[in-house]
Design an enzyme around this catalytic site. Structure first.
Site, mmCIF file in Angstrom:
data_model
loop_
_atom_site.group_PDB
_atom_site.id
_atom_site.type_symbol
_atom_site.label_atom_id
_atom_site.label_comp_id
_atom_site.label_asym_id
_atom_site.label_seq_id
_atom_site.Cartn_x
_atom_site.Cartn_y
_atom_site.Cartn_z
ATOM 1 N N ASP A 20 0.819 -1.214 0.000
ATOM 2 C CA ASP A 20 0.000 0.000 0.000
ATOM 3 C C ASP A 20 0.858 1.271 0.000
ATOM 4 O O ASP A 20 1.942 1.294 0.570
ATOM 5 C CB ASP A 20 -0.886 -0.023 1.250
ATOM 6 N N ASN A 22 1.362 3.311 -2.944
ATOM 7 C CA ASN A 22 1.947 3.674 -4.246
ATOM 8 C C ASN A 22 1.416 5.012 -4.753
ATOM 9 O O ASN A 22 2.160 5.832 -5.293
ATOM 10 C CB ASN A 22 1.625 2.609 -5.301
ATOM 11 N N GLY A 23 0.092 5.202 -4.587
ATOM 12 C CA GLY A 23 -0.542 6.430 -5.075
ATOM 13 C C GLY A 23 0.005 7.654 -4.353
ATOM 14 O O GLY A 23 0.338 8.670 -4.983
ATOM 15 N N ARG A 24 0.103 7.567 -3.017
ATOM 16 C CA ARG A 24 0.620 8.707 -2.239
ATOM 17 C C ARG A 24 2.080 8.991 -2.574
ATOM 18 O O ARG A 24 2.505 10.129 -2.661
ATOM 19 C CB ARG A 24 0.454 8.436 -0.734
ATOM 20 N N SER A 65 -7.145 -5.954 -5.813
ATOM 21 C CA SER A 65 -8.290 -6.490 -5.071
ATOM 22 C C SER A 65 -9.552 -6.492 -5.929
ATOM 23 O O SER A 65 -9.607 -5.844 -6.981
ATOM 24 C CB SER A 65 -8.528 -5.655 -3.806
ATOM 25 N N ASN A 68 -10.533 -3.008 -6.557
ATOM 26 C CA ASN A 68 -9.664 -2.104 -7.324
ATOM 27 C C ASN A 68 -10.183 -1.808 -8.735
ATOM 28 O O ASN A 68 -9.689 -0.894 -9.392
ATOM 29 C CB ASN A 68 -8.230 -2.647 -7.397
ATOM 30 N N TRP A 69 -11.201 -2.562 -9.212
ATOM 31 C CA TRP A 69 -11.769 -2.251 -10.541
ATOM 32 C C TRP A 69 -12.427 -0.890 -10.554
ATOM 33 O O TRP A 69 -12.691 -0.340 -11.622
ATOM 34 C CB TRP A 69 -12.789 -3.327 -10.944
HETATM 35 C C1 FPP Z 1 -2.142 0.001 -3.268
HETATM 36 O O1 FPP Z 1 -1.581 1.312 -3.211
HETATM 37 C C2 FPP Z 1 -1.540 -0.710 -4.366
HETATM 38 C C3 FPP Z 1 -2.228 -1.316 -5.364
HETATM 39 C C4 FPP Z 1 -3.698 -1.316 -5.451
HETATM 40 C C5 FPP Z 1 -1.545 -1.982 -6.467
HETATM 41 C C6 FPP Z 1 -0.323 -2.763 -6.078
HETATM 42 C C7 FPP Z 1 0.451 -2.971 -7.292
HETATM 43 C C8 FPP Z 1 1.799 -2.950 -7.352
HETATM 44 C C9 FPP Z 1 2.701 -2.829 -6.179
HETATM 45 C C10 FPP Z 1 2.409 -3.053 -8.654
HETATM 46 C C11 FPP Z 1 3.103 -4.317 -8.817
HETATM 47 C C12 FPP Z 1 2.165 -5.322 -9.135
HETATM 48 C C13 FPP Z 1 2.497 -6.363 -9.823
HETATM 49 C C14 FPP Z 1 1.410 -7.303 -10.082
HETATM 50 C C15 FPP Z 1 3.842 -6.639 -10.322
HETATM 51 P P1 FPP Z 1 -2.536 2.551 -3.510
HETATM 52 O O2 FPP Z 1 -2.474 2.812 -4.968
HETATM 53 O O3 FPP Z 1 -3.901 2.299 -2.969
HETATM 54 O O4 FPP Z 1 -1.808 3.687 -2.729
HETATM 55 P P2 FPP Z 1 -2.505 4.947 -2.039
HETATM 56 O O5 FPP Z 1 -3.295 4.419 -0.885
HETATM 57 O O6 FPP Z 1 -1.326 5.752 -1.603
HETATM 58 O O7 FPP Z 1 -3.331 5.626 -3.080
#
Ligand code: FPP
Length: 239
Positions: A20, A22-24, A65, A68-69
């Site tokens: 978790d 990645n977006g931030r 998940s 996530n769609w």
């Molecule tokens: C959650 O962070 C992350 C995901 C929903 C996607 C995870 C995917 C990867 C790490 C890419 C690698 C995947 C593969 C299959 C190689 P978030 O985007 O919800 O973060 P946020 O809460 O900061 O927005």
């Protein structure tokens, strides 16, 4: 407590991670969210390698998940593209890495090409002992519904009786059949929720929540989570 030959306690046999933040991470840098996922995929490679070095036998990661769609089409296709690239690289380096890859989740919603790639990766890696489980289109509740349906179908076909159902038997209908439950579940990024991850399998898992975004998660962070796990006193409902 089992010790390794360096007198360190043995690591958990099975670690699961909610990747978790990645977006931030991307937002902090003024980058598109997909750049965060791309950095997250690189982190996954580093952490998988470190798990292997430590002697962890199973690593399960939450990559996509059932919820996530709801994200934008651009973000969803970006994650699918990363998954494809990850699997193509895994197939290429399979003999060197010697890692079995499995998928937990309902893959039927993926493109036919990606489903085929998943099946091929599972089949070609099935004899390796160290295992990585990708949770894709995965939800813990969905997994239980899927298992209940499969059991009901076996009952309807006369292969099982309802009264035969036990916890152990139900576990054989889960995506995680044959995989021991994770002793340790790590969630970086500061959130403290399970988010529908491994609901059945986490009954006795230790959770470690960390204040680091997944793309920044380092092998040292993994070591810290394992140290924290060793400090916990696991009693499984006993005294
Ligand atoms: C959650 O962070 C992350 C995901 C929903 C996607 C995870 C995917 C990867 C790490 C890419 C690698 C995947 C593969 C299959 C190689 P978030 O985007 O919800 O973060 P946020 O809460 O900061 O927005």
């Amino acid at each position: 407590m089992a010790l390794t030959n360096t007198n360190k306690p043995a690591p958990p046999e099975h670690i699961a991670i909610i990747m978790d933040g990645n977006g931030r991470w991307a937002k902090q840098r003024g980058l598109p969210r997909t750049a965060g996922h791309s950095a997250g995929a690189e982190t996954l490679r580093r952490i998988a390698k470190h798990c292997n070095t430590l002697g962890v036998k199973y690593l399960t990661v939450y990559a996509f998940s059932t919820e996530n769609w709801k994200r934008s089409q651009e973000e969803v296709s970006g994650i699918m593209k990363l998954l494809r690239r990850y699997l193509e690289e895994s197939l290429r380096d399979m003999e060197k890495n010697q890692v079995r890859i499995r998928f937990f989740g309902d893959l039927t919603r993926l493109s036919p090409e990606l489903q085929q790639l998943c099946r091929e990766t599972e089949a070609r890696s099935q004899d390796y002992k160290v295992q990585m489980n990708f949770c894709i289109n995965y939800g813990g509740r969905d997994e239980m519904v899927h298992a209940a349906r499969a059991f009901a179908a076996d009952v309807a076909a006369g292969m099982r009786k309802p009264e035969e159902l036990t916890e152990d038997l139900l576990a054989t209908y889960l995506y995680s059949a044959d995989v021991p439950d994770p002793e340790l579940i790590i969630r970086p990024s500061g959130e403290q929720r399970t988010s529908n991850f491994l609901l059945w399998q986490s009954a006795y898992s230790e959770y470690v929540f960390m204040n680091v975004l997944w793309p920044d998660f380092s092998p040292e962070d993994l070591d810290r989570a394992i140290e924290e796990y060793h400090r916990r006193n696991r009693r499984f409902g006993g005294t």
